[in-house]
Design a protein around this motif. Structure first.
Motif, PDB file in Angstrom:
ATOM      1  N   UNK A 123     -20.935 -52.579 -36.851  1.00 37.96           N
ATOM      2  CA  UNK A 123     -19.636 -52.733 -36.029  1.00 37.96           C
ATOM      3  C   UNK A 123     -18.882 -51.525 -35.937  1.00 37.96           C
ATOM      4  N   UNK A 124     -18.909 -50.779 -37.090  1.00 40.46           N
ATOM      5  CA  UNK A 124     -18.024 -49.430 -37.117  1.00 40.46           C
ATOM      6  C   UNK A 124     -18.712 -48.314 -35.980  1.00 40.46           C
ATOM      7  N   UNK A 125     -20.356 -48.339 -36.565  1.00 40.34           N
ATOM      8  CA  UNK A 125     -20.964 -47.624 -35.875  1.00 40.34           C
ATOM      9  C   UNK A 125     -20.912 -47.685 -34.390  1.00 40.34           C
ATOM     10  N   UNK A 126     -20.867 -48.952 -33.866  1.00 41.13           N
ATOM     11  CA  UNK A 126     -20.672 -49.142 -32.457  1.00 41.13           C
ATOM     12  C   UNK A 126     -19.633 -48.709 -31.735  1.00 41.13           C
ATOM     13  N   UNK A 127     -18.121 -48.735 -32.448  1.00 42.23           N
ATOM     14  CA  UNK A 127     -17.069 -48.272 -32.038  1.00 42.23           C
ATOM     15  C   UNK A 127     -17.229 -46.695 -31.927  1.00 42.23           C
ATOM     16  N   UNK A 128     -17.642 -46.182 -32.967  1.00 39.95           N
ATOM     17  CA  UNK A 128     -17.429 -44.776 -32.991  1.00 39.95           C
ATOM     18  C   UNK A 128     -18.499 -44.053 -31.883  1.00 39.95           C
ATOM     19  N   UNK A 129     -19.618 -44.644 -31.761  1.00 38.25           N
ATOM     20  CA  UNK A 129     -20.594 -44.090 -30.677  1.00 38.25           C
ATOM     21  C   UNK A 129     -19.811 -44.560 -29.324  1.00 38.25           C
ATOM     22  N   UNK A 130     -19.301 -45.475 -29.164  1.00 34.67           N
ATOM     23  CA  UNK A 130     -18.678 -45.874 -27.736  1.00 34.67           C
ATOM     24  C   UNK A 130     -17.757 -44.848 -27.578  1.00 34.67           C
ATOM     25  N   UNK A 245      -1.191 -56.358 -43.499  1.00 40.25           N
ATOM     26  CA  UNK A 245      -0.186 -57.267 -43.824  1.00 40.25           C
ATOM     27  C   UNK A 245      -0.499 -58.642 -43.614  1.00 40.25           C
ATOM     28  N   UNK A 246      -1.343 -59.041 -42.387  1.00 42.11           N
ATOM     29  CA  UNK A 246      -1.466 -60.417 -42.136  1.00 42.11           C
ATOM     30  C   UNK A 246      -2.816 -60.830 -42.766  1.00 42.11           C
ATOM     31  N   UNK A 247      -3.414 -59.966 -43.730  1.00 48.41           N
ATOM     32  CA  UNK A 247      -4.445 -60.312 -44.341  1.00 48.41           C
ATOM     33  C   UNK A 247      -5.771 -60.139 -43.691  1.00 48.41           C
ATOM     34  N   UNK A 248      -5.797 -59.388 -42.824  1.00 52.10           N
ATOM     35  CA  UNK A 248      -7.215 -59.281 -41.856  1.00 52.10           C
ATOM     36  C   UNK A 248      -8.210 -58.770 -42.853  1.00 52.10           C
ATOM     37  N   UNK A 249      -9.425 -59.190 -42.396  1.00 53.53           N
ATOM     38  CA  UNK A 249     -10.845 -58.737 -43.260  1.00 53.53           C
ATOM     39  C   UNK A 249     -10.762 -57.371 -43.195  1.00 53.53           C
ATOM     40  N   UNK A 250     -11.411 -56.645 -44.218  1.00 54.17           N
ATOM     41  CA  UNK A 250     -11.440 -55.377 -44.560  1.00 54.17           C
ATOM     42  C   UNK A 250     -12.561 -54.770 -43.449  1.00 54.17           C
ATOM     43  N   UNK A 251     -13.606 -55.650 -43.123  1.00 51.31           N
ATOM     44  CA  UNK A 251     -14.527 -55.253 -42.146  1.00 51.31           C
ATOM     45  C   UNK A 251     -13.921 -54.858 -40.693  1.00 51.31           C
ATOM     46  N   UNK A 252     -13.101 -55.738 -40.382  1.00 52.79           N
ATOM     47  CA  UNK A 252     -12.265 -55.742 -39.329  1.00 52.79           C
ATOM     48  C   UNK A 252     -11.326 -54.521 -39.224  1.00 52.79           C
ATOM     49  N   UNK A 253     -10.779 -54.210 -40.142  1.00 53.32           N
ATOM     50  CA  UNK A 253      -9.656 -53.009 -40.363  1.00 53.32           C
ATOM     51  C   UNK A 253     -10.270 -51.704 -40.267  1.00 53.32           C
ATOM     52  N   UNK A 254     -11.582 -51.770 -40.896  1.00 51.08           N
ATOM     53  CA  UNK A 254     -12.620 -50.426 -40.601  1.00 51.08           C
ATOM     54  C   UNK A 254     -12.937 -50.356 -39.356  1.00 51.08           C
ATOM     55  N   UNK A 255     -13.362 -51.202 -38.637  1.00 49.08           N
ATOM     56  CA  UNK A 255     -13.664 -51.071 -37.098  1.00 49.08           C
ATOM     57  C   UNK A 255     -12.385 -50.673 -36.352  1.00 49.08           C
ATOM     58  N   UNK A 256     -11.199 -51.155 -36.586  1.00 48.20           N
ATOM     59  CA  UNK A 256     -10.037 -50.759 -35.977  1.00 48.20           C
ATOM     60  C   UNK A 256      -9.731 -49.136 -36.344  1.00 48.20           C
ATOM     61  N   UNK A 257      -9.982 -48.834 -37.679  1.00 44.01           N
ATOM     62  CA  UNK A 257      -9.833 -47.394 -38.042  1.00 44.01           C
ATOM     63  C   UNK A 257     -10.651 -46.624 -37.473  1.00 44.01           C
ATOM     64  N   UNK A 258     -12.047 -47.049 -37.145  1.00 48.90           N
ATOM     65  CA  UNK A 258     -13.102 -46.103 -36.394  1.00 48.90           C
ATOM     66  C   UNK A 258     -12.617 -45.866 -35.033  1.00 48.90           C
ATOM     67  N   UNK A 259     -12.065 -47.063 -34.363  1.00 53.72           N
ATOM     68  CA  UNK A 259     -11.471 -46.934 -33.224  1.00 53.72           C
ATOM     69  C   UNK A 259     -10.313 -45.803 -33.134  1.00 53.72           C
ATOM     70  N   UNK A 260      -9.468 -46.004 -34.049  1.00 49.90           N
ATOM     71  CA  UNK A 260      -8.376 -45.052 -33.833  1.00 49.90           C
ATOM     72  C   UNK A 260      -8.756 -43.558 -34.053  1.00 49.90           C
TER      73      UNK A 260
END
Length: 397
Positions: A123-130, A245-260
């Motif tokens: 999921x992280x790779x997909x966002x970075x490549x995009x 703060x809302x307790x989002x899953x680490x995997x989801x946070x990394x995906x957003x980090x990759x997008x940023x």
């Protein structure tokens, strides 16, 4: 992890001028040579159409291969993705890297390898490549704009280059701009469309200054979209902090980090030249080696405002340094457009909406003075702008 370290590469997008087709003055040619030139022009147009279609199709295909929708558990066909990239996109990306002193090919290749070897979540790779492919589209528009500028006197060639840039924008980048318009109430898409129209009309009129002003509208509006996606008040910096703060899953946070991180790459090369510390901070915060818990929206956001302001100030310096020339007008517009990038941030940063509007109005007045070559008036206007600019350059400190 080794894969994370690969993504800490700093992209420095200082342009290297390629040898283009100059607008040389030529003597009258025999009829047979003119006929051959017409054929050549037709061939060039067909070649341009083919390259744009092949490039945009390959980009879409690669994104579709590696960027899975949430919940899609289908394994990524990594070998197929790598073969597609190597066969249809790598040469183009390397050309852009050479022109803009960048390392996108290295980043894309390392990301695909990390995905295949399981060193990085798919999921992280997909966002970075995009997002990195969106950067190649952004750099492609710049490349085409330069081609149009180099061959400005050859109207059909210049307009074809503009059309190629527009096709790439519409196929790959327009969706990102539409999302920002929806989120922020901005008018990026309509501004970009107007910029393309102005460029084409300017070629027909032989008005090089108007062409360059239209080009800046498109270029800086795209940069504004990338900024808003990464560090704006509704961008990924704040989304990550909220997610923690809302307790989002680490995997989801990394995906957003990759997008940023990946969206920032399209802005970094410009601002790092004028605010290296702030650009470095933003890059470090978004790097995947950083724990998302360390990310603070305000820290990244204010660093963006400072770096974009520093870049605007540099453009105004360039305007005065080139006073009386077309470049003075172009860089004055660039200064105004960099301030427009942070338009939604100005009321908070300067204290109220009236001060924000006053700064933007003075930027427009400076542009008009530059067009009129009235240096005394421009200096007086810029002196009035200075306190607000200084405040923005120190924002958050």
């Amino acid at each position: 992890m080794k894969a994370w370290k690969v993504l800490s590469i700093t992209a420095v997008a200082s342009m290297v001028v390629l040898a283009g087709c100059g607008a040389n003055q030529e003597a009258a040619k025999p009829q047979t040579e003119q006929t051959e030139e017409v054929k050549t022009e037709a061939g060039k147009q067909q070649e341009a159409n083919t390259y744009v279609a092949a490039y945009t199709s390959a980009v879409k295909e690669l994104i579709a291969l590696v960027k899975k929708k949430e919940g899609d558990k289908t394994p990524v066909e990594w070998d197929k993705a790598q073969q597609l990239y190597d066969g249809k996109l790598k040469a183009r990306v390397q050309l852009l890297d050479g022109e803009y002193k960048d390392k996108v090919n290295e980043q894309l290749t390392a990301t695909l390898v990390a995905g295949k070897e399981g060193q990085m979540p798919a999921a992280v790779v997909g966002q970075i490549v995009d997002k990195l492919l969106q950067k190649t589209a952004f750099l492609t528009t710049r490349h085409e704009f330069k081609q149009a500028s180099d061959g400005f006197a050859k109207k059909e060639e210049a307009k074809q280059a503009i059309n190629s840039a527009k096709e790439v924008y519409e196929a790959i980048l327009k969706g990102t701009m539409e999302k920002r318009d929806t989120a922020y109430g901005t008018k990026l898409v309509s501004t970009i469309d107007a910029g393309f129209s102005e460029m084409t009309a300017a070629v027909d009129k032989g008005d090089n200054l108007a062409y360059n002003l239209g080009k800046q509208m498109v270029d800086k509006s795209l940069m504004k979209g990338f900024y808003l996606a990464s560090g704006g008040e509704k961008g990924y910096a704040y989304k990550i902090e909220k997610g923690v703060k809302e307790g989002e899953k680490p995997e989801k946070l990394k995906v957003m980090q990759a997008e940023g991180w990946a969206f920032f790459q399209s802005v970094q090369g410009y601002v790092v030249k004028h605010s290296q510390a702030d650009a470095g901070y933003i890059n470090q915060q978004f790097e995947l080696s950083n724990d998302p818990k360390n990310i603070k929206g305000d820290g990244i956001h204010t660093a963006f405002v400072r770096s974009l302001t520093a870049t605007a100030k540099h453009e105004y310096d360039e305007s005065f340094a080139n006073w009386g020339q077309d470049k003075a007008v172009i860089t004055s517009l660039e200064g105004a457009l960099f301030l427009d990038m942070i338009k939604t941030d100005l009321p908070k940063a300067l204290g109220d909406e009236a001060k924000a509007n006053a700064l933007l109005e003075k930027a427009q007045q400076h542009l008009e003075a530059a067009k009129a070559k009235d240096k005394q008036k421009a200096e007086a206007i810029y002196k009035e702008m200075q306190p607000a600019l200084d405040k923005l350059a120190a924002y958050g400190r």
